[in-house]
Design a protein around this motif. Structure first.
Motif, PDB file in Angstrom:
ATOM      1  N   LEU A  88      -4.723 -13.354  16.863  1.00 34.78           N
ATOM      2  CA  LEU A  88      -4.833 -12.594  15.628  1.00 34.78           C
ATOM      3  C   LEU A  88      -3.725 -12.999  14.667  1.00 34.78           C
ATOM      4  O   LEU A  88      -2.572 -13.150  15.058  1.00 34.78           O
ATOM      5  N   VAL A  89      -4.086 -13.137  13.409  1.00 30.50           N
ATOM      6  CA  VAL A  89      -3.140 -13.503  12.363  1.00 30.50           C
ATOM      7  C   VAL A  89      -2.344 -12.267  11.942  1.00 30.50           C
ATOM      8  O   VAL A  89      -2.912 -11.186  11.745  1.00 30.50           O
ATOM      9  N   GLY A  90      -1.034 -12.424  11.791  1.00 30.54           N
ATOM     10  CA  GLY A  90      -0.218 -11.298  11.366  1.00 30.54           C
ATOM     11  C   GLY A  90       1.044 -11.726  10.652  1.00 30.54           C
ATOM     12  O   GLY A  90       1.310 -12.923  10.467  1.00 30.54           O
ATOM     13  N   GLU A  91       1.818 -10.728  10.244  1.00 27.42           N
ATOM     14  CA  GLU A  91       3.114 -10.959   9.608  1.00 27.42           C
ATOM     15  C   GLU A  91       4.067  -9.840  10.007  1.00 27.42           C
ATOM     16  O   GLU A  91       3.660  -8.673  10.105  1.00 27.42           O
ATOM     17  N   LEU A  92       5.313 -10.206  10.218  1.00 26.12           N
ATOM     18  CA  LEU A  92       6.373  -9.236  10.461  1.00 26.12           C
ATOM     19  C   LEU A  92       7.384  -9.338   9.336  1.00 26.12           C
ATOM     20  O   LEU A  92       7.902 -10.431   9.047  1.00 26.12           O
ATOM     21  N   ALA A  93       7.660  -8.224   8.680  1.00 20.24           N
ATOM     22  CA  ALA A  93       8.665  -8.157   7.622  1.00 20.24           C
ATOM     23  C   ALA A  93       9.816  -7.273   8.090  1.00 20.24           C
ATOM     24  O   ALA A  93       9.585  -6.132   8.500  1.00 20.24           O
ATOM     25  N   LEU A  94      11.032  -7.798   8.035  1.00 21.38           N
ATOM     26  CA  LEU A  94      12.227  -7.105   8.516  1.00 21.38           C
ATOM     27  C   LEU A  94      13.257  -6.999   7.398  1.00 21.38           C
ATOM     28  O   LEU A  94      13.276  -7.833   6.477  1.00 21.38           O
ATOM     29  N   PRO A  95      14.144  -5.998   7.463  1.00 17.28           N
ATOM     30  CA  PRO A  95      15.241  -5.950   6.493  1.00 17.28           C
ATOM     31  C   PRO A  95      16.039  -7.249   6.500  1.00 17.28           C
ATOM     32  O   PRO A  95      16.221  -7.870   7.552  1.00 17.28           O
ATOM     33  N   LEU A  96      16.512  -7.630   5.335  1.00 16.92           N
ATOM     34  CA  LEU A  96      17.158  -8.928   5.187  1.00 16.92           C
ATOM     35  C   LEU A  96      18.487  -9.012   5.918  1.00 16.92           C
ATOM     36  O   LEU A  96      18.788 -10.030   6.556  1.00 16.92           O
ATOM     37  N   ASP A  97      19.298  -7.964   5.870  1.00 15.97           N
ATOM     38  CA  ASP A  97      20.683  -8.070   6.324  1.00 15.97           C
ATOM     39  C   ASP A  97      21.103  -6.950   7.275  1.00 15.97           C
ATOM     40  O   ASP A  97      22.286  -6.637   7.404  1.00 15.97           O
ATOM     41  N   ARG A  98      20.128  -6.336   7.946  1.00 15.38           N
ATOM     42  CA  ARG A  98      20.452  -5.236   8.868  1.00 15.38           C
ATOM     43  C   ARG A  98      19.306  -5.082   9.854  1.00 15.38           C
ATOM     44  O   ARG A  98      18.217  -5.612   9.647  1.00 15.38           O
ATOM     45  N   ASP A  99      19.581  -4.334  10.916  1.00 16.38           N
ATOM     46  CA  ASP A  99      18.533  -4.034  11.874  1.00 16.38           C
ATOM     47  C   ASP A  99      17.620  -2.946  11.307  1.00 16.38           C
ATOM     48  O   ASP A  99      18.086  -2.058  10.581  1.00 16.38           O
ATOM     49  N   PRO A 100      16.344  -2.981  11.629  1.00  8.88           N
ATOM     50  CA  PRO A 100      15.450  -1.925  11.132  1.00  8.88           C
ATOM     51  C   PRO A 100      15.750  -0.587  11.786  1.00  8.88           C
ATOM     52  O   PRO A 100      16.220  -0.520  12.925  1.00  8.88           O
TER      53      PRO A 100
END
Length: 266
Positions: free
Chosen positions: A28-40
């Motif tokens: 399955l195609v997906g994407e993960l977006a995370l905060p740039l400079d910190r842990d979520p």
């Protein structure tokens, strides 16, 4: 320079394409977006609307969540195309299976989040995706679910009873003018889950057009209550602008054979 956050504004984040492997052998195609400079601080696993009526990982609320929430709220946003679903991100393998085979899709997304040590995993379902959350989302690592425009179409009273027994948090955001389930009936149906919160959105419709800010504020308020809301409407920093023409073209094609006034997304 301070800029207004608009529908196609993309705030800074670590974004990467991902591939989910299902238990029945699909990719399955997906994407993960995370905060740039910190842990979520928390994680949203997005379950999109009905793909046979235009639903996809790029449906506007989920696209805006990925564009904004890592920067504004410190959230991880995982979205993916369920089996057989196409968007500009790509097509997932398999075929639409009326919420049956999709149980493997939901499990693959949850397992990905758990394997990558993403914190406080919440399911964020929209329309058809709310049925997937109710039917297949009761995993031990899931903190709860937020249901946007739940039609309660594929899910059954047995699924609501299972959520009631789990004590996991459940919130249903129900548009006043929804095409399928409006607040009074939703309150009656979700009474089977004592811990369920039914929130009526005055003036809203099933597709949440023009309501993204209200919805995202309410989502953040449930999954990351320490984050102040309403979220900022302006951004003082680098910001890109997404080309949404491809999304619009896909939507027009998906809706081409849908007769009016049939709702475009179920």
């Amino acid at each position: 320079m301070t800029q207004r956050i608009r529908a196609n504004s993309v705030l800074p984040a670590r974004r990467e394409p991902i591939t989910l492997e299902t238990g029945d052998g699909l990719q399955l195609v997906g994407e993960l977006a995370l905060p740039l400079d910190r842990d979520p601080v928390a994680t949203l696993v997005c379950l999109h609307p009905l793909p046979t009526h235009g639903g996809m990982m790029d449906s506007h609320l989920f696209r805006k969540a990925a564009f904004r929430l890592p920067a504004l709220a410190g959230l991880a946003v995982l979205r993916f195309n369920s089996r057989g679903t196409w968007s500009v991100q790509g097509r997932s393998e398999g075929e639409f299976d009326n919420a049956v085979g999709e149980r493997y899709d939901v499990a693959a997304a949850i397992e990905f989040a758990e394997f990558h040590d993403l914190p406080d995993i919440w399911l964020l379902g929209w329309s058809f995706g709310t049925d997937l959350a109710l039917m297949h989302g009761l995993d031990p690592v899931v903190r709860g679910a937020i249901l946007l425009s739940p039609p309660l179409r594929y899910s059954s009273p047995e699924h609501l009873a299972a959520w009631a027994a789990s004590d996991k948090q459940l919130a249903a955001f129900v548009p006043e003018h929804d095409d399928y389930l409006q607040p009074p009936e939703a309150t009656q149906r979700f009474a089977a889950v004592p811990q369920a919160e039914v929130v009526a959105f005055e003036g809203s419709k099933h597709l949440w057009v023009g309501d993204a800010e209200r919805v995202l504020d309410a989502v953040v308020g449930r999954v990351a209550p320490a984050v102040p809301t309403p979220l900022p409407r302006d951004w003082d920093g680098p910001m890109e602008t997404a080309d949404t023409s491809a999304y619009n073209a896909h939507n027009l094609e998906a809706y081409r054979d849908v007769p009016v006034p049939t709702p475009l997304v179920e």
